[in-house]
Scaffold this motif. Structure first.
Motif, PDB file in Angstrom:
ATOM      1  N   GLY A 101       0.812  -1.213   0.000  1.00  0.00           N
ATOM      2  CA  GLY A 101       0.000   0.000   0.000  1.00  0.00           C
ATOM      3  C   GLY A 101       0.843   1.259   0.000  1.00  0.00           C
ATOM      4  N   ALA A 102       2.178   1.082   0.176  1.00  0.00           N
ATOM      5  CA  ALA A 102       3.035   2.236   0.379  1.00  0.00           C
ATOM      6  C   ALA A 102       3.819   2.646  -0.851  1.00  0.00           C
ATOM      7  N   MET A 136      -0.724  12.602   7.143  1.00  0.00           N
ATOM      8  CA  MET A 136      -1.788  13.111   6.271  1.00  0.00           C
ATOM      9  C   MET A 136      -1.271  13.569   4.909  1.00  0.00           C
ATOM     10  N   ASN A 137       0.068  13.625   4.752  1.00  0.00           N
ATOM     11  CA  ASN A 137       0.622  14.162   3.506  1.00  0.00           C
ATOM     12  C   ASN A 137       0.604  13.077   2.421  1.00  0.00           C
ATOM     13  N   PRO A 138      -0.099  13.312   1.318  1.00  0.00           N
ATOM     14  CA  PRO A 138      -0.220  12.273   0.291  1.00  0.00           C
ATOM     15  C   PRO A 138       1.108  11.931  -0.398  1.00  0.00           C
ATOM     16  N   LEU A 139       2.134  12.767  -0.222  1.00  0.00           N
ATOM     17  CA  LEU A 139       3.429  12.456  -0.842  1.00  0.00           C
ATOM     18  C   LEU A 139       4.223  11.438  -0.030  1.00  0.00           C
ATOM     19  N   VAL A 140       3.761  11.139   1.185  1.00  0.00           N
ATOM     20  CA  VAL A 140       4.505  10.230   2.064  1.00  0.00           C
ATOM     21  C   VAL A 140       3.904   8.829   1.977  1.00  0.00           C
ATOM     22  N   SER A 141       4.767   7.843   1.677  1.00  0.00           N
ATOM     23  CA  SER A 141       4.264   6.457   1.637  1.00  0.00           C
ATOM     24  C   SER A 141       4.651   5.687   2.891  1.00  0.00           C
ATOM     25  N   LEU A 142       5.805   6.016   3.461  1.00  0.00           N
ATOM     26  CA  LEU A 142       6.269   5.288   4.641  1.00  0.00           C
ATOM     27  C   LEU A 142       6.786   6.309   5.657  1.00  0.00           C
ATOM     28  N   ALA A 171      -2.848   7.466   3.724  1.00  0.00           N
ATOM     29  CA  ALA A 171      -2.145   6.412   2.962  1.00  0.00           C
ATOM     30  C   ALA A 171      -0.838   5.929   3.593  1.00  0.00           C
ATOM     31  N   ALA A 172      -0.086   6.804   4.224  1.00  0.00           N
ATOM     32  CA  ALA A 172       1.266   6.420   4.658  1.00  0.00           C
ATOM     33  C   ALA A 172       1.232   5.285   5.677  1.00  0.00           C
ATOM     34  N   VAL A 173       2.127   4.327   5.481  1.00  0.00           N
ATOM     35  CA  VAL A 173       2.331   3.262   6.475  1.00  0.00           C
ATOM     36  C   VAL A 173       3.229   3.836   7.574  1.00  0.00           C
TER      37      VAL A 173
END
Ligand SMILES: NC(=O)C1=CN([C@@H]2O[C@H](COP(=O)(O)OP(=O)(O)OC[C@H]3O[C@@H](n4cnc5c(N)ncnc54)[C@H](O)[C@@H]3O)[C@@H](O)[C@H]2O)C=CC1
Ligand SMILES: O=C([O-])CC(=O)C(=O)O
Length: 347
Positions: A31-32, A57-63, A85-87
């Motif tokens: 998901g990341a 909360m920042n959509p640019l962050v995945s992990l 989204a971020a893990v």
């Protein structure tokens, strides 16, 4: 006193709760994909917690890796339940620092003690210098290409400390090291907007120099939208912007310094770094960086952030007499703070 083996066992038990079970980790990581990997060092603190929430909360962050020497299990459990989204993964104590840092694109450092009333930022040097040095040694080893945002005070000295650590390790890239002075700009925009009767989001005040007292130099002659101030307004605004941190320290009366406005400013700056890394054009913010704008080795001005970090450093632009006098005072104090940081690592 508990025997150290008991303490270690307790830390291991707590740390085990920070990760999903082994058979679920891959599925979580899927998901990341696509975003950036960000670590916050000092994530359980007054700044660290709201900063972690905003970064989640920042959509640019995945992990999102949350590291601290205390309390990360609770903060991680809490923030990881947000359906953004971020893990989120937590790391507790020095023995997990390397895992926290490995593979990171951006490392934000709000670790260290804050001021109490009557203290200067420089009074924090004795404790925070060592903390920043140790964390930067970890960065040099585990994610030498990461962009590093230093929040820990005194920023005027901790950024030179970080640079010296990276030089020693052979990993120094001045484009990737930035002292976070964004809160000075956030305050300047707010206070100027109040005086002008504008929405602060429409106001842009360049703040140059450093991040302590007279080294914080707002360039009120360059405010956008173009405007003018009376001498009384200039004195009031300069003083309030330079002493905004002290205003909060005194209001908090021993319970620390700015945390919420700082988390807001830090995430604004981190987001600019991530947009730059993504390749967005025209990402410009003020930051305290290695610079040739003055004769000093570090100075805050507007910089353009791109894929490789600080890609362009803007000149000061035309200064009026008031600002030129302020610049001389700022440079005098900054020179000592920079030297203090450099000597701390070289000694
Ligand atoms: N650059 C700026 O504009 C600003 C900087 N600051 C500075 O940010 C720093 C943090 O402030 P607060 O969050 O309010 O303090 P805090 O005391 O609430 O939190 C600091 C956190 O750092 C952690 N920490 C201590 N040693 C550590 C280590 N070796 N490794 C990892 N984490 C460690 C602590 O456990 C704590 O959770 C202070 O130095 C403060 O002066 C504060 C506001 C604005
Ligand atoms: O004033 C402090 O100690 C914290 C800080 O750097 C700020 O709020 O600007």
């Amino acid at each position: 006193m508990q025997p150290s083996s008991q303490v270690n066992q307790r830390i291991a038990r707590l740390a085990a709760h920070l990760q999903p079970p082994n058979d679920l980790q891959n599925c979580r990581a899927k998901g990341a994909s696509g975003g950036f990997k960000v670590a916050i060092l000092g994530a359980a603190g007054g700044i660290g917690q709201p900063l972690a929430m905003l970064m989640k909360m920042n959509p640019l962050v995945s992990l999102l890796h949350l590291y601290d020497v205390v309390n990360t299990p609770g903060v991680t459990a809490d923030i990881s339940h947000m359906d953004a989204a971020a893990v989120v993964r937590g790391f507790l104590g020095q023995q997990q620092l390397e895992d926290a840092l490995t593979g990171m694109d951006l490392v934000v450092i709000p670790a260290g003690v804050p001021r109490k009333p009557g203290m200067t930022r420089d009074d924090l040097f004795n404790i925070n210098a060592g903390i920043v040095k140790t964390l930067c040694e970890g960065i040099a080893k585990c994610c030498p290409k990461a962009i590093v945002n230093v929040i820990s005070n005194p920023v005027n000295s901790t950024v030179p400390i970080a640079a010296e650590v990276f030089k020693k390790a052979g990993t120094y890239d001045p484009k990737r090291l930035m002292g976070v002075t964004m809160l000075d700009v956030v305050r300047a925009n707010t206070f100027v907007a109040e005086v002008l009767g504008l929405d602060p989001r429409e106001v842009d005040v360049p703040v140059v120099g450093g991040h302590a007292g007279v080294t914080i130099l707002p360039l009120l002659s360059q405010v956008k939208p173009s405007c003018s101030f009376t001498p009384k307004e200039i004195d009031y605004l300069t003083d309030r912007i330079q002493n905004g941190g002290t205003e909060v320290v005194e209001a908090k009366a021993g319970a620390g310094s700015a945390t919420l406005s700082m988390a807001y400013a830090a995430v604004k700056f981190a987001d600019a770094c991530l947009r730059g890394l993504r390749g967005d054009a025209g990402v410009v913010q003020c930051a305290y960086v290695a610079s040739e704008v003055t004769e000093l080795p570090f100075f805050a001005t507007k910089v353009r952030i791109g894929r490789s970090g600080v890609e362009e450093i803007y000149p000061l632009g035309p200064l009026n007499e008031y600002e030129r006098a302020g610049l001389e005072k700022a440079k005098k104090e900054l020179a000592g703070s920079i030297q203090k940081g450099v000597s701390f690592v070289r000694k």
